[in-house]
Design an enzyme around this catalytic site. Structure first.
Site, PDB file in Angstrom:
ATOM      1  CG  HIS B 125      39.924  35.883  38.750  1.00  0.00           C
ATOM      2  ND1 HIS B 125      39.054  35.311  37.854  1.00  0.00           N
ATOM      3  CD2 HIS B 125      40.967  36.349  38.021  1.00  0.00           C
ATOM      4  CE1 HIS B 125      39.554  35.432  36.629  1.00  0.00           C
ATOM      5  NE2 HIS B 125      40.715  36.062  36.698  1.00  0.00           N
ATOM      6  CG  ASP B 202      41.190  31.076  42.824  1.00  0.00           C
ATOM      7  OD1 ASP B 202      42.146  30.468  42.295  1.00  0.00           O
ATOM      8  OD2 ASP B 202      40.644  32.070  42.296  1.00  0.00           O
ATOM      9  CD  GLN B 205      47.381  35.067  40.328  1.00  0.00           C
ATOM     10  OE1 GLN B 205      48.610  35.067  40.303  1.00  0.00           O
ATOM     11  NE2 GLN B 205      46.652  35.287  39.241  1.00  0.00           N
ATOM     12  CE  LYS B 228      45.964  32.556  36.456  1.00  0.00           C
ATOM     13  NZ  LYS B 228      45.968  33.744  35.612  1.00  0.00           N
ATOM     14  CB  CYS B 366      39.111  38.789  35.629  1.00  0.00           C
ATOM     15  SG  CYS B 366      39.388  38.666  33.873  1.00  0.00           S
TER      16      CYS B 366
END
Lengths: 150, 408
Positions: B125, B202, B205, B228, B366
């Protein structure tokens, strides 16, 4: 609100599928690359202006959604043969029409068949798709080389 | 496994899921962008703001002390949720983006210099790409990129070759927001550490969709966002190993991050306070705590298992549509289905199916380098949650067939 009657009309679908003037012009006198960073749509405009300031030829290339492609295609058809000043009036009216600031009344506008894009105002997220080609046109006329939709 | 009747019960906890769009019940399939909030989160924030609100870590009056206790309680909940050793390893930020920027500006500017190398992947991302580009512009360090295979997996052999004595940091996503691929972060951390590099994962997600154990992964940093994971927006987390955090200077300066201040000189608080200047997003942190409880109540293993079954069903149904190409076909995937439809551009797809009440995302997500890698300008993306039902995937498939009809 129906997307088929207001946005994806037959004329627009046809220009999307069979875009007119979808090519590059060798020896063009004016050009600009337009870009919408929000969605990644890219459009390149090539133009040939004659000494009298008339748009003798105009073509576009690039990638984008049906609305941006059809708008670019119909724009090239409608500004070909027009003077720079006439084209700028059309840009102004088109821009105001899709943002809802201008109601084209019969006989009182210079947009011709482009009024078909009036329905775009009901789809706020798509206004930039319809106007990208026009901003790129103005950029090419002003010879600024590159334009980004903000 | 979460049963269909349990899904209905879960759905009833989310007020947004009973809203209508253009006269149709909302079919919400944009969970990788943001998730809806259960009543438990909404109610907890309402209760906190109407009955318990006060600022934290300042006044010693009763309300302030109680609010501080609740706030710090969330830090401990998050610690347990991701398997951290110590609650002081949990830093509250404004979101995953700020978490990564914190590492880039504090760790990066201190420990990464000219000629040093940062390894990222081709599926990041922008939030895990642009901060490193900026750092490299400033410091003269070099970005190395792990290539991605046609199915959307990291090329691990190529990754091994990128590692060397100059590698200072490996920053990779746990799960791609476009391709869905779940990356072998534990193996990546092992290899990176062997090369002497630190590792940032990261987790934006992955944290909402699978059980995370940072000690098992052995990453040095993990970044994720509350919004999220069914919590409020405006708050996120940076996990960092305490020994690493201790070596890092402050990134944002102000109140609350100090030990003592005179006009001449300031000494800084220990982590996490050092990295939490200013009044934090108090209510949002309290809401995040309720979201963690909600997820724990269902069980992350069960969530993963159910979403996997939804992914399998969705992949089967959508692959059956003529002219639809799924982008991201790794065997180990989160419940994200990105696709390119031959008949129509993603933006046209979105506009048309939106009129049927279906919310999916179209665009570059993104992640423009991912689009370039797979040769598409944009994709349409359905990202699933445990509150989605197979019937919603059927509705999506039906709407896509209408799109194909319109564009003939």
């Amino acid at each position: 609100m129906s997307y088929q009657s207001d946005l994806y009309q037959q004329v627009i679908l046809d220009h999307n599928k069979n875009p007119r003037n979808f090519r590059e012009i060798e020896g063009h006198s004016h050009s600009c690359d337009g870009h919408n960073p929000l969605c990644g749509d890219k459009i390149h405009i090539h133009m040939k202006l004659n000494d009298g300031g008339t748009i003798e030829d105009i073509a576009f290339s690039g990638s984008g959604c049906a609305i941006s492609k059809a708008s670019a295609s119909m724009m090239t058809v409608n500004v070909k043969g027009k003077s720079v000043d006439e084209a700028k009036v059309m840009f102004d009216e088109f821009h105001k029409m899709v943002t809802g600031e201008f109601e084209p009344q019969p006989g009182k506008h210079h947009l011709g068949k482009l009024t078909i894009f009036q329905g775009v105002r009901e789809f706020p997220s798509r206004i930039k798709c319809a106007s990208l080609a026009w901003h790129t046109l103005v950029c090419a006329l002003d010879k600024t080389g590159e334009t980004t939709m903000e | 496994m979460i049963t269909p009747s349990e899904v209905e019960k879960i759905r009833a906890e989310f007020p947004m899921l009973s809203t209508k769009v253009h006269g149709h019940p909302l079919v919400y399939l944009d969970n990788a962008a943001t998730t809806h909030k259960p009543r438990a989160v909404i109610e907890r924030i309402r209760q906190f703001e109407s009955e318990q609100y006060a600022t934290v870590r300042r006044g010693s009056y009763t309300l302030g002390e109680e609010a501080t206790e609740m706030f710090e309680g969330v830090r401990k909940k998050v610690q347990v949720f991701i398997g951290a050793k110590d609650h002081r390893e949990i830093i509250f930020t404004s979101g995953a983006t700020q978490s990564i920027n914190l590492v880039a500006n504090s760790f990066g500017r201190t420990f990464i210099g000219a000629g040093d190398e940062i390894v990222i992947s081709h599926m990041e991302h922008h939030a895990n790409l642009v901060p490193w580009q900026l750092l490299c512009l400033e410091k003269g360090c070099v970005l190395k990129v792990i290539p991605v295979s046609d199915s959307g997996e990291l090329e691990m052999e190529a990754f091994k070759k990128l590692l060397g004595p100059k590698t200072k940091l490996v920053a990779v996503t746990h799960s791609s927001n476009v391709l869905g691929t779940i990356n072998p972060v534990k193996e990546i951390a092992r290899l990176a550490h062997a090369a002497g590099a630190k590792v940032l994962v990261d987790g934006a997600q992955s944290v909402p969709h699978t059980k995370i154990d940072v000690q098992d992964i052995d990453c040095d940093f993990l970044a994720f966002s509350s919004h999220k994971m069914y919590g409020p927006s405006g708050v996120g987390v940076l996990y960092g190993k305490y020994a690493v955090l201790e070596t890092m200077p402050p990134y944002v300066a102000g109140g609350d991050m100090i030990n003592s201040v005179t006009i001449e000189r300031t000494t800084f608080a220990k982590p996490p306070g050092r990295f939490e200047a200013g009044t934090p997003p108090i209510s949002q942190v309290i809401g995040l705590g309720a979201a963690v409880d909600f997820l724990t109540g269902i069980g992350m293993e069960r969530i993963f298992e159910y979403e996997k079954s939804l992914l399998e069903y969705g992949t089967k149904v959508l692959s059956g549509i003529e002219g639809l190409r799924i982008i991201g076909t790794a065997p180990h995937k989160a419940a994200i289905i990105s696709f390119w439809l031959e008949a129509a551009h993603p933006h046209d797809v979105i506009t048309i199916i939106d009129r049927e009440g279906i919310a999916v995302r179209g665009g570059h997500h993104c992640a423009q380098p991912v689009m370039a890698r797979f040769g598409v300008p944009a994709t349409t993306r359905a990202s699933l949650s445990f509150y989605n039902k197979p019937e919603e995937i059927d509705l999506l498939a039906g709407a896509l067939k209408k799109v194909i009809q319109v564009f003939g």
